[in-house]
Design a protein around this motif. Structure first.
Motif: not given
Length: 161
Positions: A35-38, A114-117
């Motif tokens: 995730v980079d911003g939106r 960010r790292r979204l699972l």
């Protein structure tokens, strides 16, 4: 406007591979989305001079971008990008995350992603790649179960790594 097509065979001789991206799974079966911003994307990137092994490219890129180590990646296929001038391939692989290090800035961009699972079924929606994205996410979800031995049902809700 470029045309995209998904293929599960080997990249044809003479078609340059310009990018290698990975569907990276944690042991409970969720997949990591960068995730980079939106903007949501898969970890990965371009080969550096002298790099030819897809697995090596993916390992380096995932460590740099999302600070995770991965097990041996499994080749899923490639997306052909035909821009009308010089078609190229974007390789897709699936791998199990073995170690998640604290988030750190990417040495190339300076950004900390960010790292979204997420459940693999949500990956196609988040990536917004249309039909080829759904085909890729489906291939990755199948490989997670059949090749990586991960659970396919009863996955936990999404969260950050």
């Amino acid at each position: 406007m470029p045309k995209f097509s998904w293929h599960t065979r080997a990249v044809p001789e003479g078609l340059p591979v310009r990018q290698v991206y990975g569907f990276l799974f944690v042991p409970d079966g969720r997949v990591l989305i960068r995730v980079d911003g939106r903007k949501h994307s898969l970890p990965g990137g371009r080969p550096e001079p002298g790099e030819v092994e897809y697995a090596d490219i993916l390992r380096r890129e995932t460590l740099e971008e999302v600070t995770v180590d991965i097990d041996d990646p499994h080749y899923l296929g490639y997306q052909c990008v035909d821009d009308g001038i010089s078609p190229y391939a974007q390789v897709r692989m699936a791998a199990l995350i073995t170690t998640a290090h604290p988030a750190a800035p990417d040495p190339d961009s300076g950004r900390t992603y960010r790292r979204l699972l997420v459940h693999p079924g949500k990956a196609g929606d988040l990536l917004s790649w249309g039909e080829t994205g759904y085909l890729q996410a489906t291939a990755a979800a199948e490989a997670a179960v059949t090749v990586l031995g991960l659970p396919g049902d009863g996955l936990p809700d999404e969260g950050y790594l």
